[in-house]
Design a protein around this motif. Structure first.
Motif, PDB file in Angstrom:
ATOM      1  N   PRO A  53       1.209  -0.837   0.021  1.00 43.59           N
ATOM      2  CA  PRO A  53      -0.182  -0.462   0.132  1.00 43.59           C
ATOM      3  C   PRO A  53       0.766   1.170  -0.320  1.00 43.59           C
ATOM      4  O   PRO A  53       2.114   1.836   0.783  1.00 43.59           O
ATOM      5  N   SER A  54      -0.011   2.262  -0.670  1.00 44.30           N
ATOM      6  CA  SER A  54       1.168   3.545  -0.672  1.00 44.30           C
ATOM      7  C   SER A  54       0.234   4.977  -0.595  1.00 44.30           C
ATOM      8  O   SER A  54      -1.051   4.576  -1.032  1.00 44.30           O
ATOM      9  N   GLU A  55       0.885   5.813  -0.972  1.00 44.92           N
ATOM     10  CA  GLU A  55      -0.267   7.233  -0.690  1.00 44.92           C
ATOM     11  C   GLU A  55      -1.207   7.155  -2.430  1.00 44.92           C
ATOM     12  O   GLU A  55      -2.281   7.515  -2.554  1.00 44.92           O
ATOM     13  N   THR A  56      -0.645   6.519  -2.919  1.00 48.18           N
ATOM     14  CA  THR A  56      -0.976   6.034  -4.594  1.00 48.18           C
ATOM     15  C   THR A  56      -2.130   5.175  -4.617  1.00 48.18           C
ATOM     16  O   THR A  56      -3.180   5.233  -5.371  1.00 48.18           O
ATOM     17  N   THR A  57      -2.119   3.618  -4.183  1.00 50.26           N
ATOM     18  CA  THR A  57      -2.875   3.266  -3.924  1.00 50.26           C
ATOM     19  C   THR A  57      -4.130   3.457  -3.214  1.00 50.26           C
ATOM     20  O   THR A  57      -5.402   2.815  -3.471  1.00 50.26           O
ATOM     21  N   ARG A  79      -6.785   4.575 -14.801  1.00 46.57           N
ATOM     22  CA  ARG A  79      -5.972   3.675 -15.807  1.00 46.57           C
ATOM     23  C   ARG A  79      -5.477   3.212 -14.730  1.00 46.57           C
ATOM     24  O   ARG A  79      -4.688   1.993 -15.120  1.00 46.57           O
ATOM     25  N   ARG A  80      -4.203   3.525 -14.285  1.00 44.45           N
ATOM     26  CA  ARG A  80      -3.009   3.522 -14.000  1.00 44.45           C
ATOM     27  C   ARG A  80      -2.433   4.244 -12.698  1.00 44.45           C
ATOM     28  O   ARG A  80      -2.514   5.252 -12.010  1.00 44.45           O
ATOM     29  N   VAL A  81      -1.960   3.482 -11.766  1.00 45.84           N
ATOM     30  CA  VAL A  81      -1.128   3.457 -10.470  1.00 45.84           C
ATOM     31  C   VAL A  81       0.770   3.325 -11.075  1.00 45.84           C
ATOM     32  O   VAL A  81       0.133   1.649 -10.752  1.00 45.84           O
ATOM     33  N   VAL A  82       1.557   3.593 -10.872  1.00 45.49           N
ATOM     34  CA  VAL A  82       2.911   3.892 -10.017  1.00 45.49           C
ATOM     35  C   VAL A  82       3.415   3.686  -9.284  1.00 45.49           C
ATOM     36  O   VAL A  82       2.716   4.804  -8.928  1.00 45.49           O
ATOM     37  N   GLY A  83       3.899   2.773  -8.570  1.00 41.93           N
ATOM     38  CA  GLY A  83       4.374   2.837  -6.886  1.00 41.93           C
ATOM     39  C   GLY A  83       5.321   2.741  -7.350  1.00 41.93           C
ATOM     40  O   GLY A  83       6.349   2.846  -7.687  1.00 41.93           O
ATOM     41  N   GLY A  84       5.878   1.658  -6.419  1.00 47.01           N
ATOM     42  CA  GLY A  84       7.295   0.691  -5.939  1.00 47.01           C
ATOM     43  C   GLY A  84       7.470  -0.183  -7.086  1.00 47.01           C
ATOM     44  O   GLY A  84       8.670  -0.523  -7.831  1.00 47.01           O
ATOM     45  N   ASN A  85       6.166  -0.335  -8.531  1.00 47.30           N
ATOM     46  CA  ASN A  85       6.337  -1.399  -8.788  1.00 47.30           C
ATOM     47  C   ASN A  85       6.760  -0.584 -10.335  1.00 47.30           C
ATOM     48  O   ASN A  85       4.689  -0.016 -10.376  1.00 47.30           O
ATOM     49  N   GLY A  86       6.456  -0.159 -10.978  1.00 50.76           N
ATOM     50  CA  GLY A  86       7.318   0.647 -12.237  1.00 50.76           C
ATOM     51  C   GLY A  86       6.700  -0.184 -13.942  1.00 50.76           C
ATOM     52  O   GLY A  86       6.586   1.033 -14.642  1.00 50.76           O
ATOM     53  N   ASP A 103       9.974   5.103 -13.256  1.00 46.13           N
ATOM     54  CA  ASP A 103      11.685   4.745 -12.210  1.00 46.13           C
ATOM     55  C   ASP A 103      10.480   5.396 -10.814  1.00 46.13           C
ATOM     56  O   ASP A 103      10.098   6.925 -11.055  1.00 46.13           O
ATOM     57  N   ALA A 104      10.044   4.354 -10.179  1.00 44.28           N
ATOM     58  CA  ALA A 104       9.131   4.856  -8.942  1.00 44.28           C
ATOM     59  C   ALA A 104       9.826   5.925  -8.053  1.00 44.28           C
ATOM     60  O   ALA A 104       9.106   6.931  -7.173  1.00 44.28           O
ATOM     61  N   HIS A 105      11.615   5.881  -8.420  1.00 47.29           N
ATOM     62  CA  HIS A 105      11.706   7.069  -6.970  1.00 47.29           C
ATOM     63  C   HIS A 105      11.699   8.051  -7.489  1.00 47.29           C
ATOM     64  O   HIS A 105      11.539   8.879  -6.794  1.00 47.29           O
ATOM     65  N   GLU A 106      11.551   8.062  -9.276  1.00 48.20           N
ATOM     66  CA  GLU A 106      11.972   9.770  -9.553  1.00 48.20           C
ATOM     67  C   GLU A 106      10.108  10.533  -8.822  1.00 48.20           C
ATOM     68  O   GLU A 106      10.343  11.311  -8.636  1.00 48.20           O
ATOM     69  N   ALA A 107       9.059   9.974  -9.426  1.00 48.68           N
ATOM     70  CA  ALA A 107       7.661   9.940  -9.041  1.00 48.68           C
ATOM     71  C   ALA A 107       6.685   8.370  -8.937  1.00 48.68           C
ATOM     72  O   ALA A 107       6.762   8.099  -9.927  1.00 48.68           O
ATOM     73  N   ALA A 108       6.059   8.690  -7.848  1.00 51.73           N
ATOM     74  CA  ALA A 108       5.093   7.903  -7.526  1.00 51.73           C
ATOM     75  C   ALA A 108       3.803   8.831  -8.876  1.00 51.73           C
ATOM     76  O   ALA A 108       3.419  10.360  -8.438  1.00 51.73           O
ATOM     77  N   PHE A 109       2.771   8.342  -9.307  1.00 52.65           N
ATOM     78  CA  PHE A 109       1.853   9.121 -10.089  1.00 52.65           C
ATOM     79  C   PHE A 109       0.151   7.930 -10.263  1.00 52.65           C
ATOM     80  O   PHE A 109       0.655   6.723 -10.441  1.00 52.65           O
ATOM     81  N   VAL A 136      -1.696  12.495 -11.437  1.00 56.53           N
ATOM     82  CA  VAL A 136      -2.285  12.745 -10.187  1.00 56.53           C
ATOM     83  C   VAL A 136      -0.477  12.386  -9.692  1.00 56.53           C
ATOM     84  O   VAL A 136      -0.036  11.076  -9.811  1.00 56.53           O
ATOM     85  N   SER A 137       0.644  13.495  -9.318  1.00 54.07           N
ATOM     86  CA  SER A 137       1.721  12.551  -9.729  1.00 54.07           C
ATOM     87  C   SER A 137       2.820  12.873  -8.149  1.00 54.07           C
ATOM     88  O   SER A 137       2.470  14.153  -7.302  1.00 54.07           O
ATOM     89  N   LEU A 138       3.292  12.319  -7.202  1.00 59.45           N
ATOM     90  CA  LEU A 138       4.163  12.517  -5.787  1.00 59.45           C
ATOM     91  C   LEU A 138       5.506  13.092  -6.423  1.00 59.45           C
ATOM     92  O   LEU A 138       5.669  11.396  -6.738  1.00 59.45           O
ATOM     93  N   LYS A 139       5.913  13.654  -6.360  1.00 57.20           N
ATOM     94  CA  LYS A 139       7.293  13.375  -6.571  1.00 57.20           C
ATOM     95  C   LYS A 139       8.622  13.541  -5.118  1.00 57.20           C
ATOM     96  O   LYS A 139       8.174  14.482  -4.547  1.00 57.20           O
TER      97      LYS A 139
END
Length: 172
Positions: free
Chosen positions: A106-110, A124-131, A147-153, A165-168
């Protein structure tokens, strides 16, 4: 050998599905699957996407995108992803979060994706730890690697707009 280890791990971690687990090697293409019925299953296989080989969890729903994972994904994550998809089909429930977003944690994006989904917004799409994500038409899927270390979205589709929506880490 790797698939046999995955099969054993799946049976140990999820004994309630052990009788449904099958390993097949069809023409040198190994497949670990969980039987849903006599004609349907959820499977885990190596898949070539362009010049890359990835892990893919595939379910029997024809219009669904596979859940893609890097080759270095831990065995526990792979078998838990396979279990989550199979359990959803067997119970008639949606795939549980965070697995439904192709994430193992789980993450803020999920969490945001879950909240939007509960309100009827199509995520449509979630990118967190698995890019790793699949995109394009079903008959010609392509691999997107982020690269999930660059930004989750997450990407969501509203009737009037498509939103990302991005979390950088540097911006918040």
């Amino acid at each position: 050998m790797h698939f046999q280890t995955l099969e054993q791990t799946l049976r140990e971690r999820h004994p309630e599905l052990a009788e449904r687990v099958r390993f097949h090697d069809l023409a040198g293409r190994p497949l670990l699957k969980i039987l849903l019925s006599r004609t349907q299953s959820v499977g885990l296989a190596f898949v070539r996407m362009g010049h890359n080989i990835v892990w893919a969890v595939m379910d029997p729903v024809l219009n669904s995108e596979p859940s893609l994972w890097p080759l270095n994904t831990p065995n526990d994550v792979l078998v838990d992803a396979l279990h989550a998809h199979a359990s959803a089909h067997l119970t008639g429930e949606p795939v549980s979060s965070p697995w439904r977003w192709n994430e193992s944690e789980p993450s803020e994006t999920t969490e945001l994706a879950d909240l939007l989904d509960m309100r009827g917004v199509r995520v449509r799409r979630v990118v967190g730890g698995n890019g790793y994500v699949a995109y394009g038409p079903r008959h010609a899927l392509k691999l997107g690697v982020f690269d999930a270390h660059e930004a989750a979205f997450l990407e969501a589709e509203f009737p009037e707009a498509f939103v990302r929506v991005s979390l950088k880490p540097r911006l918040g």
